[in-house]
Scaffold this motif. Structure first.
Motif, short mmCIF file in Angstrom:
data_model
loop_
_atom_site.label_atom_id
_atom_site.label_comp_id
_atom_site.label_asym_id
_atom_site.label_seq_id
_atom_site.Cartn_x
_atom_site.Cartn_y
_atom_site.Cartn_z
N ASN A 90 3.98 0.95 -16.62
CA ASN A 90 4.52 1.04 -15.26
C ASN A 90 3.56 0.44 -14.24
O ASN A 90 3.96 -0.32 -13.36
CB ASN A 90 4.83 2.49 -14.88
CG ASN A 90 6.06 3.01 -15.61
OD1 ASN A 90 6.75 2.25 -16.28
ND2 ASN A 90 6.32 4.29 -15.50
N ARG A 91 2.28 0.79 -14.40
CA ARG A 91 1.29 0.29 -13.45
C ARG A 91 1.18 -1.23 -13.55
O ARG A 91 1.15 -1.93 -12.53
CB ARG A 91 -0.07 0.96 -13.72
CG ARG A 91 -0.98 0.96 -12.51
CD ARG A 91 -2.20 1.86 -12.66
NE ARG A 91 -2.90 1.62 -13.92
CZ ARG A 91 -3.02 2.51 -14.90
NH1 ARG A 91 -2.48 3.71 -14.79
NH2 ARG A 91 -3.68 2.22 -16.00
N GLU A 94 4.19 -2.88 -11.88
CA GLU A 94 4.11 -2.82 -10.42
C GLU A 94 3.11 -3.82 -9.85
O GLU A 94 3.34 -4.38 -8.79
CB GLU A 94 3.75 -1.41 -9.97
CG GLU A 94 4.91 -0.43 -10.09
CD GLU A 94 4.44 1.02 -10.19
OE1 GLU A 94 3.37 1.35 -9.64
OE2 GLU A 94 5.15 1.83 -10.84
N GLU A 95 2.02 -4.04 -10.60
CA GLU A 95 0.98 -4.93 -10.07
C GLU A 95 1.20 -6.39 -10.43
O GLU A 95 0.49 -7.26 -9.94
CB GLU A 95 -0.40 -4.47 -10.59
CG GLU A 95 -0.83 -3.15 -9.97
CD GLU A 95 -2.00 -2.51 -10.70
OE1 GLU A 95 -2.57 -3.15 -11.63
OE2 GLU A 95 -2.35 -1.36 -10.36
N LEU A 97 4.48 -8.10 -10.58
CA LEU A 97 5.89 -8.43 -10.46
C LEU A 97 6.14 -9.93 -10.47
O LEU A 97 7.19 -10.39 -10.89
CB LEU A 97 6.48 -7.81 -9.19
CG LEU A 97 6.62 -6.28 -9.22
CD1 LEU A 97 7.08 -5.76 -7.88
CD2 LEU A 97 7.57 -5.84 -10.33
N GLU A 136 12.14 -2.54 -10.16
CA GLU A 136 10.89 -2.66 -9.40
C GLU A 136 10.87 -3.97 -8.61
O GLU A 136 10.41 -4.02 -7.48
CB GLU A 136 9.68 -2.61 -10.34
CG GLU A 136 9.35 -1.21 -10.84
CD GLU A 136 9.07 -0.21 -9.71
OE1 GLU A 136 8.17 -0.47 -8.89
OE2 GLU A 136 9.77 0.82 -9.63
N LYS A 139 13.19 -3.59 -5.68
CA LYS A 139 12.59 -2.67 -4.69
C LYS A 139 11.58 -3.43 -3.83
O LYS A 139 11.60 -3.34 -2.59
CB LYS A 139 11.90 -1.52 -5.44
CG LYS A 139 11.55 -0.32 -4.59
CD LYS A 139 11.21 0.88 -5.45
CE LYS A 139 9.70 1.01 -5.64
NZ LYS A 139 9.34 2.05 -6.62
N LYS A 140 10.73 -4.21 -4.48
CA LYS A 140 9.72 -4.99 -3.77
C LYS A 140 10.40 -6.06 -2.91
O LYS A 140 10.01 -6.30 -1.76
CB LYS A 140 8.77 -5.64 -4.79
CG LYS A 140 7.66 -6.46 -4.18
CD LYS A 140 6.64 -5.55 -3.54
CE LYS A 140 5.52 -6.37 -2.91
NZ LYS A 140 4.79 -5.57 -1.90
#
Length: 192
Positions: A90-91, A94-95, A97, A136, A139-140
């Motif tokens: 997950n991390r 997120e970092e 994308l 994700e 969302k971003k």
């Protein structure tokens, strides 16, 4: 004491079974290097020397208890490891994308087979990994559409969609509007 259980009476047979189990347990212990808290309840010398117990029956029961305790510790450790895998994925997602988030890349990151990693992820989170990645990214994208002056093709790149057309299609599918409409609807007036 009445009839004794032949298993405990035949010393040779008892020892053979006892030490077969004990030595297997010790091998597993060394192999797993299980977290030591679990082992404090399992005293190794009481596993290796049945004479330390009042009766052979006690010795055998202790052995079974030790085995169960180990299996439990092993399960806890697996769970812990799985949780770490999920949060690491997950991390990373997120970092990164805007980068390649293929299953191959991600499975290399956590040193698991891609198929096994996907199944594990889905089992733990209830979500398919590719769906999580898309969510994700969108969302971003929503944040950038509303809070920046970036052009749509720049946003598309920043959140890792390969083509603006595909980006628009997925964005619309997830939000009900195209990125442009979404910007018009949600951007504060000071931006317009």
């Amino acid at each position: 004491s009445g009839m004794m259980d032949p298993f405990y009476e035949d010393v040779g047979f008892f020892l053979e079974i006892y030490y077969a189990i004990a030595s297997h347990l010790l091998t597993q212990l060394n192999r797993w290097a299980v977290d030591h808290a679990a082992l404090e309840e399992v005293e190794m010398d009481r596993v290796s020397h049945y004479q330390l117990h009042a009766t052979r029956k006690d010795a055998f029961h202790y052995l079974i208890h030790a085995a169960l305790r180990l299996i439990e510790a092993r399960d806890d450790e697996k769970k812990e490891h799985t949780n770490q895998v999920v949060s690491r994925l997950n991390r990373y997602v997120e970092e990164h994308l805007d980068s390649d988030l293929s299953l191959t890349t991600l499975s290399d990151l956590v040193h698991l087979n891609p198929y096994y990693m996907s199944r594990l992820y889905k089992q733990m989170t209830g979500v398919n990994l590719p769906d999580y990645i898309t969510d994700e990214r969108i969302k971003k994208a929503k944040e950038l559409v509303v809070e920046s002056h970036l052009k749509m093709h720049e946003i598309c790149k920043k959140v890792g969609f390969e083509s603006p057309a595909y980006f628009t299609r997925i964005f619309k599918k997830k939000t009900g509007s195209t990125p442009q409409e979404f910007r018009e609807k949600h951007q504060p007036t000071r931006f317009k």
